[in-house]
Design a protein around this motif. Structure first.
Motif, PDB file in Angstrom:
ATOM      1  N   ASN A  65      -9.629   9.490 -43.168  1.00  0.00           N
ATOM      2  CA  ASN A  65      -8.403   9.820 -43.908  1.00  0.00           C
ATOM      3  C   ASN A  65      -8.080  11.310 -43.922  1.00  0.00           C
ATOM      4  O   ASN A  65      -7.134  11.730 -44.583  1.00  0.00           O
ATOM      5  CB  ASN A  65      -8.526   9.347 -45.364  1.00  0.00           C
ATOM      6  CG  ASN A  65      -8.514   7.842 -45.456  1.00  0.00           C
ATOM      7  OD1 ASN A  65      -7.768   7.196 -44.732  1.00  0.00           O
ATOM      8  ND2 ASN A  65      -9.337   7.287 -46.333  1.00  0.00           N
ATOM      9  N   CYS A 164      -7.563   7.856 -35.575  1.00  0.00           N
ATOM     10  CA  CYS A 164      -7.361   8.441 -36.913  1.00  0.00           C
ATOM     11  C   CYS A 164      -5.903   8.801 -37.126  1.00  0.00           C
ATOM     12  O   CYS A 164      -5.032   8.368 -36.369  1.00  0.00           O
ATOM     13  CB  CYS A 164      -8.278   9.640 -37.086  1.00  0.00           C
ATOM     14  SG  CYS A 164     -10.003   9.156 -37.043  1.00  0.00           S
ATOM     15  N   LEU A 165      -5.613   9.597 -38.155  1.00  0.00           N
ATOM     16  CA  LEU A 165      -4.225   9.751 -38.606  1.00  0.00           C
ATOM     17  C   LEU A 165      -3.464  10.887 -37.935  1.00  0.00           C
ATOM     18  O   LEU A 165      -2.245  10.970 -38.060  1.00  0.00           O
ATOM     19  CB  LEU A 165      -4.214   9.987 -40.127  1.00  0.00           C
ATOM     20  CG  LEU A 165      -4.774   8.836 -40.968  1.00  0.00           C
ATOM     21  CD1 LEU A 165      -4.942   9.280 -42.414  1.00  0.00           C
ATOM     22  CD2 LEU A 165      -3.853   7.634 -40.900  1.00  0.00           C
ATOM     23  N   LYS A 195       0.619  14.970 -44.440  1.00  0.00           N
ATOM     24  CA  LYS A 195       0.228  14.819 -43.025  1.00  0.00           C
ATOM     25  C   LYS A 195       0.615  16.038 -42.181  1.00  0.00           C
ATOM     26  O   LYS A 195      -0.046  16.365 -41.207  1.00  0.00           O
ATOM     27  CB  LYS A 195       0.882  13.557 -42.453  1.00  0.00           C
ATOM     28  CG  LYS A 195       0.509  13.292 -41.028  1.00  0.00           C
ATOM     29  CD  LYS A 195       0.983  11.958 -40.540  1.00  0.00           C
ATOM     30  CE  LYS A 195       0.567  11.793 -39.080  1.00  0.00           C
ATOM     31  NZ  LYS A 195       0.983  10.527 -38.516  1.00  0.00           N
ATOM     32  N   TYR A 229      -5.751  12.070 -49.542  1.00  0.00           N
ATOM     33  CA  TYR A 229      -5.365  12.866 -48.371  1.00  0.00           C
ATOM     34  C   TYR A 229      -5.199  14.347 -48.709  1.00  0.00           C
ATOM     35  O   TYR A 229      -5.116  15.192 -47.838  1.00  0.00           O
ATOM     36  CB  TYR A 229      -4.036  12.343 -47.801  1.00  0.00           C
ATOM     37  CG  TYR A 229      -4.064  10.856 -47.579  1.00  0.00           C
ATOM     38  CD1 TYR A 229      -4.686  10.324 -46.449  1.00  0.00           C
ATOM     39  CD2 TYR A 229      -3.524   9.981 -48.518  1.00  0.00           C
ATOM     40  CE1 TYR A 229      -4.752   8.961 -46.253  1.00  0.00           C
ATOM     41  CE2 TYR A 229      -3.587   8.607 -48.325  1.00  0.00           C
ATOM     42  CZ  TYR A 229      -4.201   8.101 -47.205  1.00  0.00           C
ATOM     43  OH  TYR A 229      -4.279   6.748 -47.014  1.00  0.00           O
TER      44      TYR A 229
END
Ligand code: ATP
Ligand code: MG
Length: 396
Positions: A65, A164-165, A195, A229
């Protein structure tokens, strides 16, 4: 040979001069989510490594994450650049595994190996075929994909990839103030902004007793999901009751929402400046409701000069819902607790509000004093993603 977790950077690797700043932050953020686990994190410009003797899946579960990571692999560092030694080590990793098809992929940063990546793959493939009986190459759908990276000082090998992100490490792009309601949209807007490397604080407007404790708890739960996050999150709770009641009593009802939102923007901008946040973020999406037509957005936006980022401006609701489900905020967002907007919602909100009317109506209430008071008395809650640690509770 050491078993490690390997990290691929993705978009981060496009950073040139300041890549070290991003990598340092990424390391810090990884250590933050692993602060109760015995690990060491090392890195170079191509890869980051997590060294630990603890349970790998627990580590992967947390680190997946962390923004700024494109892919993770559980793999091995072979402390050699000698192809013959490397082959022996890889064979030792594979010979006791149950599989019948495989494929080798090679990356060659070490140009002193006097051959091409394709040649290296072929050579290793032939060696494995010779030494493990019943094995076959399948280039389209192999059971085991043997990835080998030939580096200058050592060699990496791994068989599995965990997607992953991506994004940038949180904190590398400064701070933003998220207007966080209990709805579906704003947590998603927050997630997308984090993000991009922006560390967020959140602001929530409540109107007790018109809104309940449950409504506030719902926002706290949403903030907790975002904290995963964001490395913790600070939530500012503004008591909006007096302002909302003053608007309701004194201003024509078709303008209730427009004026209310102008007040929210003003308060959010003041708080952002106090907290050194450079942007406001909200979950507005063009056309979604009357306050989100272009004319409405323009009438509301004119009260602040800070940039307002609307990550969902061009998203369809169904796409927003998909993201909300993927970050586990959806089920909380649809809990049926009233929001401060929904209580004072007029039957026919204006779709094309005029700025002149907004100015005229706002003169009817002492809004500057009310805003000053609301900010002065606001509540600050620090929310952490971690489960409460009750280990020492009995001793207190
Ligand atoms: P929904 O998901 O149902 O659209 P919403 O929270 O997005 O819920 P809107 O009325 O569309 O509700 O509000 C637009 C944006 O304004 C929100 O995404 C949020 O950023 C901000 N906002 C609305 N109400 C509040 C509130 N009570 N506190 C903080 N921000 C709010
Ligand atoms: Mg919305």
């Amino acid at each position: 040979m050491e078993k490690v977790i390997l990290i691929k950077y993705g978009e981060l690797s496009t950073k040139k001069d300041n890549i070290n700043f991003f990598l340092k932050k990424l390391k810090e953020n990884i250590l933050f989510v692993l602060n109760d686990i015995d690990v060491e994190v090392t890195y170079d410009l191509g890869r980051m490594f997590i060294h630990t003797k603890e349970n790998f899946s627990k580590v992967v579960d947390r680190v997946k994450n962390v923004f700024g990571i494109h892919e993770m692999n559980i793999g091995y560092i072979i402390d050699s650049t000698d192809f013959e030694k490397i082959k022996i080590e890889i064979l030792s990793l594979l010979k006791d595994q149950e599989f019948s098809t495989f494929k080798v992929e090679s990356k060659r940063a070490n140009k002193t190996l006097n051959t091409t990546s394709v040649e290296l793959s072929r050579n290793l493939g032939a060696y494995l075929l010779k030494n493990i009986s019943g094995l076959r190459v399948d280039v389209n759908n192999p059971e085991v994909l043997v990835n080998v990276e030939y580096r200058l000082k050592n060699t990496l090998v791994y068989f599995e990839s965990i997607k992953c992100l991506g994004g940038y490490p949180v904190g590398t792009l400064g701070k933003g103030m998220l207007m966080l309601s209990g709805g579906i949209d704003s947590p998603v807007a927050g997630f997308l902004t984090i993000k991009r490397g922006v560390k967020i604080e959140a602001i929530y407007f409540e109107s007790p007793p018109h809104t309940s404790r449950e409504a506030k708890d719902k926002v706290i739960s949403l903030a907790k999901k975002l904290a995963i996050y964001n490395n913790d999150i600070i939530l500012h709770v503004i008591n909006f009751t007096e302002i909302q009641e003053a608007i309701y009593k004194n201003i024509p009802h078709d303008y209730l929402i427009t004026i209310m939102r102008r007040m929210m923007y003003r308060i959010s901008a003041i708080l952002a400046s106090k907290r050194k946040a450079k942007i406001l973020i909200n979950g507005e999406s063009i056309g979604q409701v009357a306050s989100q037509t272009l004319t409405s957005m323009s009438a509301i936006n004119e009260v602040v000069s800070i940039p307002v980022i609307r990550p969902l401006a061009c998203f369809d609701k169904l796409d927003i819902i998909d993201i909300a489900k993927s970050i586990d905020t959806y089920e909380t967002s649809i809990l049926p607790y009233e929001d401060c907007c929904t209580i004072f919602v007029p039957k026919h909100p204006v779709i094309n509000p005029s700025k002149e009317k907004c100015h005229e109506y706002e003169e009817l209430i002492p809004y500057k004093d009310l805003i000053y008071e609301a900010i002065k008395t606001h509540e600050v809650i620090k929310i952490t993603a971690k489960e409460d640690n009750n280990e020492f509770k009995d001793l207190l």
